[in-house]
Motif scaffolding. Structure first.
Motif, PDB file in Angstrom:
ATOM      1  N   ALA A 146       0.909  -1.221   0.046  1.00  0.00           N
ATOM      2  CA  ALA A 146       0.024   0.087  -0.060  1.00  0.00           C
ATOM      3  C   ALA A 146       0.886   1.276   0.039  1.00  0.00           C
ATOM      4  N   GLY A 147       1.946   1.228   0.599  1.00  0.00           N
ATOM      5  CA  GLY A 147       2.893   2.334   0.868  1.00  0.00           C
ATOM      6  C   GLY A 147       3.202   2.819  -0.653  1.00  0.00           C
ATOM      7  N   GLY A 148       3.417   1.667  -1.490  1.00  0.00           N
ATOM      8  CA  GLY A 148       3.853   2.010  -2.883  1.00  0.00           C
ATOM      9  C   GLY A 148       2.863   3.017  -3.831  1.00  0.00           C
ATOM     10  N   ALA A 149       1.617   2.974  -3.176  1.00  0.00           N
ATOM     11  CA  ALA A 149       0.618   4.161  -3.954  1.00  0.00           C
ATOM     12  C   ALA A 149       0.975   5.295  -3.644  1.00  0.00           C
ATOM     13  N   CYS A 150       1.516   5.728  -2.459  1.00  0.00           N
ATOM     14  CA  CYS A 150       2.068   7.130  -2.141  1.00  0.00           C
ATOM     15  C   CYS A 150       3.019   7.404  -3.003  1.00  0.00           C
ATOM     16  N   THR A 151       4.243   6.851  -3.119  1.00  0.00           N
ATOM     17  CA  THR A 151       5.469   7.389  -3.798  1.00  0.00           C
ATOM     18  C   THR A 151       5.248   6.968  -5.131  1.00  0.00           C
TER      19      THR A 151
ATOM     20  N   PRO B 278      -0.302   9.669   2.526  1.00  0.00           N
ATOM     21  CA  PRO B 278      -0.624   8.509   2.981  1.00  0.00           C
ATOM     22  C   PRO B 278      -2.223   8.645   3.244  1.00  0.00           C
ATOM     23  N   LYS B 279      -2.597   9.800   3.788  1.00  0.00           N
ATOM     24  CA  LYS B 279      -4.105  10.066   4.267  1.00  0.00           C
ATOM     25  C   LYS B 279      -5.065   9.861   3.223  1.00  0.00           C
ATOM     26  N   THR B 280      -4.756  10.123   2.200  1.00  0.00           N
ATOM     27  CA  THR B 280      -5.937  10.103   1.168  1.00  0.00           C
ATOM     28  C   THR B 280      -6.209   8.705   0.592  1.00  0.00           C
ATOM     29  N   ILE B 281      -5.479   7.717   1.097  1.00  0.00           N
ATOM     30  CA  ILE B 281      -5.866   6.287   0.623  1.00  0.00           C
ATOM     31  C   ILE B 281      -7.042   5.710   1.102  1.00  0.00           C
ATOM     32  N   GLY B 282      -7.470   6.413   2.394  1.00  0.00           N
ATOM     33  CA  GLY B 282      -8.846   5.504   2.902  1.00  0.00           C
ATOM     34  C   GLY B 282      -8.809   4.344   3.220  1.00  0.00           C
TER      35      GLY B 282
END
Ligand code: GDP
Length: 432
Positions: free
Chosen positions: A243-248, A254-258
């Motif tokens: 999931a962290g890969g979505a940010c980078t 990170p707070k936009t992931i939901g």
């Protein structure tokens, strides 16, 4: 709420189907890592679509699809997919955008991939030989060529220097001068003509879309246990599939992931090399492979099959902060008399309940199983949880217990509507 959908095992979990199913409830689908080594298979109305690079959201008219900076893009593969979709009646114009910061896979990357695997001999990774790894190597080595670099049309600018230096390095490494930088450059100039209308600042696009109330789904490729940092290194992919890969890989906070949804099969598979503690080498492994059609969507390679590994999935729950599971391929277990669930490992006289970080140690681990009764009444195509037979329900419930997260979606066949959405689960909110 935005949602990240990713693989919680070793890839091929059925993410394509789950993303496709959820897409009508989102405005934007964004891919954040990997390349055209992924193979997401979606069946709609009996037609089969295999998407490698383009998010599977593209099969829904009106949904915007983004390819983030964390993805490596082979222009030839991208256009082949665009053309294939066009041939099947899906027009991507105005709906597909690619980050100007995404790195390009160039012809020498494919060649270096094959050479590097050959050099490793017995220790080969089992890559898809599509140049993904070498493209990421160039990215980290700060010599890569990014999509936006193709804007440079000067005869002696940074693009020309980068291509020349990289092709020279390839020639030195391979020991011949068969590849000409001028040819590689000419291909890139040609690709740019088609690529330019697709190029955008994906981070900015997402920020504006979210500010205007649009819902975004972040789509991962491969799986948690194949993550470059948290997977079974070195038998991993070259990017952050977690999931962290979505940010980078997209340029979002990170707070936009939901919420985060982890996709797992009702058993385990892995393609390529590396440890797989619950692997079944005998008749049962063959049975799972045949009834699950476990052959790679990208390469056709037979997948290694085994029982459900709850230790591995618990690890995925932790690393990704999973809110729920989408449990796929429950129907593949139809007709098996007894099912095993791996709840721990036995390793060197010790009992482990957490995934060891050391891949060599994992390779020595023996699974500790608990046995559940199977079922003869088919689950295939069932759409309501209450219509599942009692043993299938007990199996799903036990998987929820041992992984610590609810199975919000249960998939009972490859078709879109062969799916159970648990009304009482967090997933219900994703369908509103
Ligand atoms: P992905 O890369 O995670 O999208 O997974 P793949 O597409 O490589 O593999 C999943 C395969 O399983 C595809 O052929 C899907 O059509 C199929 N599939 C997905 N869900 C189910 C299911 O519940 N039952 C069955 N029998 N097949 C499924």
């Amino acid at each position: 709420m935005n949602l990240c959908v990713l693989g919680a095992q070793w890839g091929d979990e059925g993410k394509g189907k789950i993303v496709d199913l959820l897409t009508p409830h989102f405005n934007v689908v964004a891919r954040y890592q990997g390349g055209h080594n992924a193979g997401h298979t979606v069946y709609v109305g009996g037609r089969k679509f295999v998407l490698h690079l383009i998010p599977s959201g593209i099969l829904h008219p009106g949904v915007i699809c983004l390819i983030g900076n964390g993805v490596v893009v082979d222009p030839r593969a991208l256009f082949a997919e665009v053309d294939e979709l066009a041939g099947m009646g899906f027009d991507v114009r105005g709906r597909l955008f690619v980050s100007d910061k995404a790195h390009l896979i160039l012809p020498y990357h494919r060649e270096l991939d094959i050479l590097s695997e050959a050099r490793r001999g017995d220790r080969k990774i089992g890559t898809t030989s599509r140049g993904i790894g070498p493209a990421y190597e160039d990215k980290i080595g700060r010599r890569g060529v990014r999509v936006g670099d193709l804007r440079d049309t000067s005869a002696d600018g940074p693009l020309v220097s980068a291509v020349r230096e990289n092709v020279d390095a390839r020639n030195r490494l391979v020991g011949n001068s068969e590849m000409k930088w001028q040819d590689v450059l000419a291909d890139l100039r040609t690709a740019w003509v088609r690529l330019e209308p697709l190029v955008t600042d994906v981070s900015l696009y997402l920020s504006r879309a979210m500010a205007s109330g649009q819902r975004v789904m972040f789509e991962g490729a491969q799986g948690t246990l194949l993550d470059i940092d948290h997977g079974t290194y070195p038998y991993v992919t070259s990017s952050n599939a977690i999931a962290g890969g979505a940010c980078t890989g997209l340029g979002i906070g990170p707070k936009t992931i939901g919420a985060v949804l982890g996709v797992t099969k009702a058993y385990t598979t892995r393609v390529g090399e590396g440890p797989l503690p619950t692997e079944l080498l005998g008749e049962m492994g063959e049975r799972l492979r045949e009834s699950g059609q476990e052959y790679g969507a990208s390469t056709g390679r037979p997948r290694r099959c085994g029982w459900y590994d709850a230790v591995a999935v618990r690890y995925a729950v932790r690393i990704n902060g999973l809110d729920a599971l989408a449990l796929t391929k429950l129907d593949v277990l139809d007709g098996i008399e007894a099912l095993e669930i791996c709840t721990g490992y036995r390793c060197g006289g010790e009992v482990l309940t957490e995934m060891p970080g050391d891949t060599a140690q994992l390779a020595l681990c023996e699974p500790i199983y608990e046995t559940m009764p199977g079922w003869s009444e088919p689950t295939r195509g069932v759409t309501r949880y209450s219509d599942l037979n009692a043993n299938a329900r007990a199996y799903v419930r036990r998987l929820e217990d041992v992984t610590g997260v609810p199975a919000a979606i249960v998939s009972t066949g490859s078709e879109r509507d062969h799916t159970i959405i648990r009304d009482d689960s967090v997933a219900a909110a994703w369908f509103r």
